[in-house]
Write a protein that holds these residues in place. Sequence first.
Motif, PDB file in Angstrom:
ATOM      1  N   UNK A  63      -7.014   0.621   3.471  1.00 40.08           N
ATOM      2  CA  UNK A  63      -5.342  -0.112   3.387  1.00 40.08           C
ATOM      3  C   UNK A  63      -5.444  -1.375   3.690  1.00 40.08           C
ATOM      4  N   UNK A  64      -6.119  -1.660   4.300  1.00 43.85           N
ATOM      5  CA  UNK A  64      -6.471  -3.411   4.621  1.00 43.85           C
ATOM      6  C   UNK A  64      -7.454  -3.660   4.019  1.00 43.85           C
ATOM      7  N   UNK A  65      -8.407  -3.233   3.848  1.00 43.79           N
ATOM      8  CA  UNK A  65      -9.600  -3.965   2.586  1.00 43.79           C
ATOM      9  C   UNK A  65     -10.358  -4.828   2.728  1.00 43.79           C
ATOM     10  N   UNK A  66     -11.202  -4.362   4.482  1.00 46.40           N
ATOM     11  CA  UNK A  66     -11.522  -5.118   4.961  1.00 46.40           C
ATOM     12  C   UNK A  66     -13.117  -5.216   4.191  1.00 46.40           C
ATOM     13  N   UNK A  67     -13.970  -6.052   4.169  1.00 45.00           N
ATOM     14  CA  UNK A  67     -14.822  -6.846   3.002  1.00 45.00           C
ATOM     15  C   UNK A  67     -15.521  -7.785   4.006  1.00 45.00           C
ATOM     16  N   UNK A  79     -10.771   7.020   4.244  1.00 38.68           N
ATOM     17  CA  UNK A  79      -9.360   6.884   4.031  1.00 38.68           C
ATOM     18  C   UNK A  79      -8.438   8.261   4.229  1.00 38.68           C
ATOM     19  N   UNK A  80      -7.656   7.154   5.141  1.00 43.14           N
ATOM     20  CA  UNK A  80      -6.329   8.218   5.474  1.00 43.14           C
ATOM     21  C   UNK A  80      -6.271   8.871   7.467  1.00 43.14           C
ATOM     22  N   UNK A  81      -7.642   7.881   8.036  1.00 37.12           N
ATOM     23  CA  UNK A  81      -7.776   7.878   8.941  1.00 37.12           C
ATOM     24  C   UNK A  81      -8.492   7.155   9.902  1.00 37.12           C
ATOM     25  N   UNK A  82      -8.362   7.102  11.399  1.00 37.79           N
ATOM     26  CA  UNK A  82      -9.438   5.873  11.607  1.00 37.79           C
ATOM     27  C   UNK A  82     -10.333   6.137  12.697  1.00 37.79           C
ATOM     28  N   UNK A  88       1.016  -1.373  -0.119  1.00 41.14           N
ATOM     29  CA  UNK A  88       0.538  -0.524   0.023  1.00 41.14           C
ATOM     30  C   UNK A  88       1.355   1.707   0.122  1.00 41.14           C
ATOM     31  N   UNK A  89       0.459   2.183  -0.231  1.00 39.96           N
ATOM     32  CA  UNK A  89       1.274   3.813  -0.497  1.00 39.96           C
ATOM     33  C   UNK A  89       0.963   4.073   0.967  1.00 39.96           C
ATOM     34  N   UNK A  90       2.232   4.264   1.214  1.00 40.95           N
ATOM     35  CA  UNK A  90       2.214   5.109   2.678  1.00 40.95           C
ATOM     36  C   UNK A  90       1.968   6.517   2.763  1.00 40.95           C
TER      37      UNK A  90
END
Length: 488
Positions: free
Chosen positions: A339-343, A390-393, A322-324
Amino acid sequence: MHVELKHSFESGLPPDDTHPYRSGVWRPQHREYDAWDLDVVGEIPSDLNGVYLRNTETAMFEPIKRYHPFDGDGMLHSITFEGGDARYSNRFVRTEAFLAEQEAKQSLWAGITEHPSNAIADHGWGARTMMKDNASTDVIVHGGVALASFYQCGELYRLDPRTLDDLGTTSWGGRFPAEGVSAHPKLDEHTGELLFFNYSAEAPFMHYGVVNREGELTTYIDVPLPGPRLPHDLAFTENYTILNDLPLFWDERALAEGYYSNTFRRDVPSRFGIVPRHGTTEDIRWFEADPTFVLHWTNAYEDGDEIVLDGFFQHNPTARGAERFGGDHKGFETLDMNVLQARAHRWRFDLATGETTEEPTSEQCLEFPMVNGRHAGRRHRYSYNARCTHGLFAFDALVKHDLDTGDEQLVEFDEGVFVSETVMAPRDGSQAEDDGYLVTFTSDMVNDRSECMVFDAAHLDEGPVARIGLPERISSGTHSTWAPATDL
């Protein structure tokens, strides 16, 4: 709105802090309130009765080295609904570690991304997991008492679910496990039983237990694993409990050197341990499936000879390739479910043949699922999930997923508004699975405020039926729970 400031804690953080998990939607809240006669837009339903609780990681002092959001101290937020009225409270969980650092006015424990040797002193209680137990991960209500828990296994801290008064730690008649209890114990609302697990770096590496409605430990068994693992959640049906041995686990060389580091083995299958609720170690049956890591299960139920399990399959558990992220977000890639691609995913375990089948059930990146608590362990049709920013929890939308038809209803919020894990609260006398309300807290970055929003679970497209103002903007966080008034 009537607001009473109960306590204001002194912060050891810089006023111009720019750390992404100590600013913005993660800006810490250091004041405790009681508030009533809350400002309401719309009308609070009179058939919504119970308590919505949410746990939050809250930064207090400068870290010894690096700061991770899961290092923050637990703060519970509670809103009680009764007869069309609502009352709000928030309190820090008075863990042993929180009190020690308050007295010292500084961080004493190393963070989860640091070597434990960086701790300033050995304060005893951190020894169970080499980490500070901050009780900031999860919250559930059992026997009328709120229990705050830590995902690396620790105490269960007890609070009054309405007032959040400190009630000490859980003892279960002196039988509380020496290994502690992991976050995500599960409540069977039909029997009043609490089902839990713990894990450690020493054999047998996992235990499973059941506590009855009266707070008595009725089952506690070894769950032998091939080595130290990193389970995060469990699921249950009316008669069985589903534990897991997934191929994301502790690196044994790192453990030997005294710190935690995980690795993902794509050549190792996922394993699911299915045990009768009050079974023995010898009763555990193991089923294999495709390698993955699952952070949270949605629900499970029995369907003839099969057990059906829903959860969120991660296609890239270690953010490989993944792009850091750059700047202040560097190193937090594994907190982004995109990023973890949760589905959403469904597993079926055939108890007659021993076979496993599995399939994806959604293409959207979602997580933090909730179901109607009366359907936990029973057949469910709907799940209520959070869409990950995207990019933040953090969560920027809600999705109601119909697992029978595949339909998904999306509820988006204004730019800069983030929501909490959203519970489904059945209305009094509810007849259908979605006959009730969705309840969530919002953090509005644009207007610097927080609200509790209430939606009709069957008609999300009509917008919130009530928006309830809170005394102060609250931080983003992790898990929540709903406790009906009849269960308090």
